[in-house]
Design a protein around this motif. Structure first.
Motif, mmCIF file in Angstrom:
data_model
loop_
_atom_site.group_PDB
_atom_site.id
_atom_site.type_symbol
_atom_site.label_atom_id
_atom_site.label_comp_id
_atom_site.label_asym_id
_atom_site.label_seq_id
_atom_site.Cartn_x
_atom_site.Cartn_y
_atom_site.Cartn_z
ATOM 1 N N MET A 110 0.832 -1.212 0.000
ATOM 2 C CA MET A 110 0.000 0.000 0.000
ATOM 3 C C MET A 110 0.861 1.255 0.000
ATOM 4 N N LEU A 111 1.900 1.274 0.811
ATOM 5 C CA LEU A 111 2.745 2.464 0.898
ATOM 6 C C LEU A 111 3.486 2.733 -0.413
ATOM 7 N N LYS A 112 3.789 1.672 -1.163
ATOM 8 C CA LYS A 112 4.516 1.826 -2.425
ATOM 9 C C LYS A 112 3.722 2.578 -3.491
ATOM 10 N N ILE A 113 2.403 2.564 -3.390
ATOM 11 C CA ILE A 113 1.601 3.122 -4.484
ATOM 12 C C ILE A 113 1.037 4.511 -4.190
ATOM 13 N N ILE A 114 1.480 5.113 -3.108
ATOM 14 C CA ILE A 114 1.001 6.464 -2.783
ATOM 15 C C ILE A 114 1.496 7.424 -3.861
ATOM 16 N N PRO A 115 0.594 8.168 -4.470
ATOM 17 C CA PRO A 115 1.025 9.112 -5.505
ATOM 18 C C PRO A 115 1.758 10.305 -4.887
ATOM 19 N N GLU A 116 2.977 10.527 -5.349
ATOM 20 C CA GLU A 116 3.805 11.579 -4.761
ATOM 21 C C GLU A 116 3.222 12.970 -4.981
ATOM 22 N N ASP A 117 2.366 13.119 -5.964
ATOM 23 C CA ASP A 117 1.765 14.439 -6.199
ATOM 24 C C ASP A 117 0.485 14.647 -5.375
ATOM 25 N N LYS A 118 0.157 13.683 -4.503
ATOM 26 C CA LYS A 118 -1.077 13.778 -3.702
ATOM 27 C C LYS A 118 -0.805 13.760 -2.192
ATOM 28 N N TYR A 119 0.409 14.018 -1.770
ATOM 29 C CA TYR A 119 0.746 13.944 -0.347
ATOM 30 C C TYR A 119 -0.145 14.824 0.523
ATOM 31 N N GLU A 120 -0.560 15.955 0.023
ATOM 32 C CA GLU A 120 -1.365 16.878 0.830
ATOM 33 C C GLU A 120 -2.870 16.680 0.633
ATOM 34 N N TRP A 121 -3.255 15.691 -0.172
ATOM 35 C CA TRP A 121 -4.673 15.433 -0.420
ATOM 36 C C TRP A 121 -5.305 14.823 0.827
ATOM 37 N N GLN A 122 -6.545 15.197 1.092
ATOM 38 C CA GLN A 122 -7.323 14.606 2.168
ATOM 39 C C GLN A 122 -8.782 14.581 1.728
ATOM 40 N N PRO A 123 -9.508 13.524 2.106
ATOM 41 C CA PRO A 123 -10.895 13.406 1.647
ATOM 42 C C PRO A 123 -11.855 14.363 2.354
ATOM 43 N N HIS A 124 -11.450 14.881 3.488
ATOM 44 C CA HIS A 124 -12.316 15.760 4.276
ATOM 45 C C HIS A 124 -11.408 16.651 5.120
ATOM 46 N N VAL A 125 -11.876 17.813 5.453
ATOM 47 C CA VAL A 125 -11.075 18.760 6.230
ATOM 48 C C VAL A 125 -10.680 18.186 7.600
ATOM 49 N N LYS A 126 -11.485 17.280 8.153
ATOM 50 C CA LYS A 126 -11.166 16.670 9.451
ATOM 51 C C LYS A 126 -10.278 15.426 9.318
ATOM 52 N N LEU A 161 -9.115 8.354 -5.110
ATOM 53 C CA LEU A 161 -8.243 8.945 -6.128
ATOM 54 C C LEU A 161 -8.155 8.067 -7.376
ATOM 55 N N ASP A 162 -8.958 7.009 -7.409
ATOM 56 C CA ASP A 162 -9.018 6.079 -8.538
ATOM 57 C C ASP A 162 -7.684 5.376 -8.794
ATOM 58 N N ILE A 163 -7.015 5.017 -7.721
ATOM 59 C CA ILE A 163 -5.748 4.277 -7.797
ATOM 60 C C ILE A 163 -6.048 2.813 -7.492
ATOM 61 N N PRO A 164 -5.645 1.899 -8.346
ATOM 62 C CA PRO A 164 -5.906 0.470 -8.098
ATOM 63 C C PRO A 164 -5.308 0.017 -6.759
ATOM 64 N N ILE A 165 -6.080 -0.752 -6.028
ATOM 65 C CA ILE A 165 -5.720 -1.203 -4.685
ATOM 66 C C ILE A 165 -5.196 -2.640 -4.744
ATOM 67 N N PRO A 166 -4.016 -2.889 -4.160
ATOM 68 C CA PRO A 166 -3.530 -4.279 -4.114
ATOM 69 C C PRO A 166 -4.332 -5.098 -3.106
ATOM 70 N N GLY A 167 -4.375 -6.387 -3.305
ATOM 71 C CA GLY A 167 -5.082 -7.263 -2.372
ATOM 72 C C GLY A 167 -4.408 -7.287 -1.012
ATOM 73 N N SER A 168 -5.225 -7.552 0.009
ATOM 74 C CA SER A 168 -4.704 -7.663 1.372
ATOM 75 C C SER A 168 -4.709 -9.113 1.849
ATOM 76 N N TYR A 169 -5.872 -9.733 1.836
ATOM 77 C CA TYR A 169 -6.009 -11.117 2.302
ATOM 78 C C TYR A 169 -6.506 -12.002 1.170
ATOM 79 N N GLY A 170 -6.173 -11.623 -0.001
ATOM 80 C CA GLY A 170 -6.613 -12.246 -1.239
ATOM 81 C C GLY A 170 -6.670 -11.142 -2.273
ATOM 82 N N PRO A 171 -7.110 -11.449 -3.460
ATOM 83 C CA PRO A 171 -7.129 -10.433 -4.502
ATOM 84 C C PRO A 171 -8.153 -9.333 -4.220
ATOM 85 N N SER A 172 -7.824 -8.137 -4.677
ATOM 86 C CA SER A 172 -8.775 -7.022 -4.596
ATOM 87 C C SER A 172 -9.589 -6.991 -5.875
ATOM 88 N N ALA A 173 -10.558 -6.112 -5.929
ATOM 89 C CA ALA A 173 -11.350 -5.937 -7.139
ATOM 90 C C ALA A 173 -10.468 -5.477 -8.308
#
Length: 165
Positions: free
Chosen positions: A21-37, A148-160
């Protein structure tokens, strides 16, 4: 299997998933947050990378007092530095668990902010919280990445994103 051995195996498994998960963080989105809180991606990722440091903390201390030692997240500037931070944290946690015995998990450990007790648990309980918080915040990061529409790797099996349905 001992509790320490179970913790060690869980740490290894969860660390592999967390690293993906940490490997796929987009470097241009470090300051992005889904909500102000909400935390920014960078703040959330820092917290995730740092959480396994609580495992050595459990073995090396009897408490953490935020009034004396305020929380100060590690600084990093790119994904390579973030992954280095995570790998270092993982290696220290792994080493502590490899040298621990089950009886090391039973002493009391306290989280406080001055006179205010935030948590009173066993050292084993703190390790459980560190592992659970890693999983919890990793899932939170997954939601951020999905938004952010970034494909998610599987955790305990394959993801969608790993397979066609």
């Amino acid at each position: 299997m001992s509790t320490v051995t179970n913790f060690l195996e869980e740490l290894k498994q969860e660390s592999e998933t967390t690293c993906k998960m940490l490997k796929i963080i987009p470097e241009d989105k470090y300051e992005w947050q889904p909500h102000v809180k909400s935390m920014t991606i960078k703040q959330l990722s820092s917290h995730i990378a740092d959480l396994t440091n609580w495992i050595p903390l459990a073995f090396d201390t009897d408490e953490l007092d935020f009034a004396v030692v305020p929380y100060s997240p590690a600084t990093w500037n790119n994904n390579e530095e973030l992954l280095d931070l995570f790998e270092h944290s993982f290696a220290e946690a792994k080493a502590k668990l490899e040298n621990a015995k089950d009886e090391d998990l039973t002493p009391e450990w306290i989280l406080r902010n001055g006179d205010q007790i935030l948590g009173n648990l066993t050292k084993g309980g703190l390790i459980r919280i560190a592992l659970s918080q890693t999983i919890h915040h990793r899932a939170q990061l997954g939601v951020y990445l999905r938004l952010l529409d970034i494909p998610i790797p599987g955790s305990y099996g394959p993801s969608a994103d790993d397979q066609s349905f």
